[in-house]
Motif scaffolding. Structure first.
Motif, PDB file in Angstrom:
ATOM      1  N   LEU A 173       0.833  -1.205   0.000  1.00 48.29           N
ATOM      2  CA  LEU A 173       0.000   0.000   0.000  1.00 48.29           C
ATOM      3  C   LEU A 173       0.864   1.250   0.000  1.00 48.29           C
ATOM      4  CD1 LEU A 173      -2.737  -0.998   2.615  1.00 48.29           C
ATOM      5  CD2 LEU A 173      -3.068  -0.725   0.152  1.00 48.29           C
ATOM      6  N   VAL A 174       1.894   1.251   0.841  1.00 42.39           N
ATOM      7  CA  VAL A 174       2.797   2.407   0.910  1.00 42.39           C
ATOM      8  C   VAL A 174       3.532   2.584  -0.410  1.00 42.39           C
ATOM      9  CG1 VAL A 174       4.816   3.357   2.085  1.00 42.39           C
ATOM     10  CG2 VAL A 174       3.052   2.174   3.411  1.00 42.39           C
ATOM     11  N   ARG A 175       4.019   1.481  -0.962  1.00 44.56           N
ATOM     12  CA  ARG A 175       4.751   1.539  -2.228  1.00 44.56           C
ATOM     13  C   ARG A 175       3.886   2.098  -3.346  1.00 44.56           C
ATOM     14  NH1 ARG A 175       7.479  -3.803  -5.104  1.00 44.56           N
ATOM     15  NH2 ARG A 175       7.913  -2.862  -7.136  1.00 44.56           N
ATOM     16  N   ALA A 176       2.586   1.815  -3.314  1.00 43.91           N
ATOM     17  CA  ALA A 176       1.678   2.293  -4.353  1.00 43.91           C
ATOM     18  C   ALA A 176       1.322   3.768  -4.190  1.00 43.91           C
ATOM     19  CB  ALA A 176       0.396   1.456  -4.350  1.00 43.91           C
ATOM     20  N   GLY A 177       1.737   4.385  -3.097  1.00 41.58           N
ATOM     21  CA  GLY A 177       1.450   5.797  -2.883  1.00 41.58           C
ATOM     22  C   GLY A 177       0.136   6.061  -2.185  1.00 41.58           C
ATOM     23  N   LEU A 178      -0.479   5.030  -1.602  1.00 38.40           N
ATOM     24  CA  LEU A 178      -1.722   5.216  -0.851  1.00 38.40           C
ATOM     25  C   LEU A 178      -1.398   5.676   0.564  1.00 38.40           C
ATOM     26  CD1 LEU A 178      -3.427   2.028  -2.236  1.00 38.40           C
ATOM     27  CD2 LEU A 178      -4.354   4.334  -2.496  1.00 38.40           C
ATOM     28  N   THR A 179      -2.203   6.563   1.088  1.00 40.39           N
ATOM     29  CA  THR A 179      -1.949   7.130   2.400  1.00 40.39           C
ATOM     30  C   THR A 179      -2.843   6.489   3.458  1.00 40.39           C
ATOM     31  OG1 THR A 179      -3.570   8.903   2.097  1.00 40.39           O
ATOM     32  CG2 THR A 179      -1.330   9.332   1.335  1.00 40.39           C
ATOM     33  N   LEU A 180      -2.505   6.737   4.723  1.00 44.22           N
ATOM     34  CA  LEU A 180      -3.234   6.180   5.865  1.00 44.22           C
ATOM     35  C   LEU A 180      -3.466   4.675   5.682  1.00 44.22           C
ATOM     36  CD1 LEU A 180      -5.913   9.034   6.177  1.00 44.22           C
ATOM     37  CD2 LEU A 180      -3.682   8.865   7.335  1.00 44.22           C
ATOM     38  N   PRO A 181      -2.414   3.930   5.326  1.00 42.32           N
ATOM     39  CA  PRO A 181      -2.592   2.517   4.983  1.00 42.32           C
ATOM     40  C   PRO A 181      -2.877   1.654   6.206  1.00 42.32           C
ATOM     41  CG  PRO A 181      -0.266   3.047   5.030  1.00 42.32           C
ATOM     42  CD  PRO A 181      -0.997   4.355   5.241  1.00 42.32           C
ATOM     43  N   VAL A 182      -3.764   0.702   6.026  1.00 39.30           N
ATOM     44  CA  VAL A 182      -4.073  -0.278   7.073  1.00 39.30           C
ATOM     45  C   VAL A 182      -4.190  -1.647   6.417  1.00 39.30           C
ATOM     46  CG1 VAL A 182      -5.709  -1.051   8.833  1.00 39.30           C
ATOM     47  CG2 VAL A 182      -5.317   1.406   8.495  1.00 39.30           C
ATOM     48  N   ALA A 183      -3.506  -2.624   6.972  1.00 44.13           N
ATOM     49  CA  ALA A 183      -3.641  -4.016   6.536  1.00 44.13           C
ATOM     50  C   ALA A 183      -3.962  -4.865   7.759  1.00 44.13           C
ATOM     51  CB  ALA A 183      -2.363  -4.505   5.866  1.00 44.13           C
ATOM     52  N   ASP A 184      -5.031  -5.624   7.691  1.00 43.59           N
ATOM     53  CA  ASP A 184      -5.374  -6.503   8.792  1.00 43.59           C
ATOM     54  C   ASP A 184      -5.916  -7.810   8.222  1.00 43.59           C
ATOM     55  OD1 ASP A 184      -7.603  -4.779   8.015  1.00 43.59           O
ATOM     56  OD2 ASP A 184      -8.749  -5.797   9.564  1.00 43.59           O
ATOM     57  N   SER A 185      -6.139  -8.792   9.075  1.00 44.76           N
ATOM     58  CA  SER A 185      -6.526 -10.107   8.562  1.00 44.76           C
ATOM     59  C   SER A 185      -7.558 -10.779   9.455  1.00 44.76           C
ATOM     60  CB  SER A 185      -5.293 -11.012   8.430  1.00 44.76           C
ATOM     61  OG  SER A 185      -4.747 -11.304   9.707  1.00 44.76           O
ATOM     62  N   GLU A 186      -8.278 -11.699   8.862  1.00 44.07           N
ATOM     63  CA  GLU A 186      -9.202 -12.572   9.559  1.00 44.07           C
ATOM     64  C   GLU A 186      -8.952 -13.989   9.060  1.00 44.07           C
ATOM     65  OE1 GLU A 186     -13.167 -11.219   8.828  1.00 44.07           O
ATOM     66  OE2 GLU A 186     -12.755  -9.168   9.516  1.00 44.07           O
ATOM     67  N   THR A 187      -9.091 -14.964   9.931  1.00 45.21           N
ATOM     68  CA  THR A 187      -8.854 -16.353   9.557  1.00 45.21           C
ATOM     69  C   THR A 187     -10.153 -17.146   9.599  1.00 45.21           C
ATOM     70  OG1 THR A 187      -6.566 -16.324  10.359  1.00 45.21           O
ATOM     71  CG2 THR A 187      -7.607 -18.466  10.142  1.00 45.21           C
TER      72      THR A 187
END
Length: 279
Positions: A173-187
């Motif tokens: 996300l950061v590399r793509a230039g998107l701001t306020l990035p959040v990555a989370d997961s569910e299993t």
């Protein structure tokens, strides 16, 4: 020179076309992704006007009320059923700034150029536009990987593509230039009565082997994999398989967005905050 695709684009389109007719019987992973995206979208207090449903499958994504929605899928069957266009996610046919919301549920894990796709998504967004994505990643299909390794012994062949983990997803996300990035997961853990049922689900959701270099699994190896899968079953005869759903949130840059604090600008140090009280 561009690096070769890890995925076979033609096979990806064909598999999606074959899955389109019966997809409703195998859509549980994407349904869970769309539920998660709806929760995240519901927490956003702003209005949207133009929405892109990227990798639309059967057009099950319901856009916010009052919005215009465009749909795209790499498979012709899904694109036609959803009233959208057929194209790959890393070769988007839309103008810069065409949308203020892009939703991508279920396809980004098999895109030939995922960093490029995320960069194009950011470009198609207007300033302060929102991207919400979800795909299968992390330690998904750990049981399937294990039984295939066991079945093929000393000469295993890559039959499942590498999965994007949570940390790498945030970095993308950061590399793509998107701001306020959040990555989370569910299993999600799904309990299968047989190895064949798992394979049926993967085919039905267009999630089978799409690697550019593919090798058929011999019948004896397939039988050993099925036996190894059954040997891992519980008292009820069912075997657990794991699916990690990675969720991505990012915004197109805008001067109006909150900025992270400048390094060193805090009024108190972390060491001071953690120091035990005196006396």
């Amino acid at each position: 020179m561009a690096s070769p695709d890890i995925f076979d684009r033609s096979a990806r389109r064909r598999r999606r076309d074959r899955a389109a007719a019966g997809y409703g019987a195998h859509d549980f992973l994407r349904a869970a992704m769309l539920d998660g995206i709806a929760d995240r979208l519901g927490a956003v207090t702003r209005d949207f006007t133009d929405v892109l449903d990227l990798g639309c499958f059967d057009a099950a994504f319901v856009p916010p009320p009052g919005t215009r929605v465009a749909r795209l899928d790499p498979g012709f069957g899904f694109a036609k059923a959803g009233g959208g266009v057929q194209a790959d996610e890393d070769r988007l046919p839309f103008a810069d700034g065409a949308f203020d919301l892009v939703v991508a549920a279920g396809t980004l894990d098999s895109v030939g150029d995922l960093p490029g796709a995320l960069t194009l998504i950011r470009r198609t967004l207007r300033p302060d536009g929102l991207f919400l994505g979800a795909f299968v990643g992390g330690n998904s299909l750990s049981t399937l990987r294990a039984v295939l390794r066991e079945a093929e012994g000393d000469r295993p062949v890559a039959r499942l593509h590498p999965m994007v983990d949570l940390r790498s997803a945030g970095d993308l996300l950061v590399r793509a230039g998107l701001t306020l990035p959040v990555a989370d997961s569910e299993t999600l853990t799904v309990r299968y009565a047989s190895f064949g049922r798992l394979l049926d689900d993967l085919r039905g959701m267009a999630g089978s082997n799409l690697l550019a270099s593919r090798h058929p699994l011999r019948r004896d190896a397939l039988a050993r994999a099925a036996a190894a899968f059954a040997a891992r079953s519980g008292p009820d005869g069912r075997t657990d398989e794991r699916f990690d759903l990675i969720f991505l949130t990012g915004w197109s840059p805008s001067p109006d967005q909150p900025k992270p604090a400048r390094r060193g600008s805090a009024g108190a140090s972390l060491a001071a905050a953690l120091r035990p009280p005196s006396g």
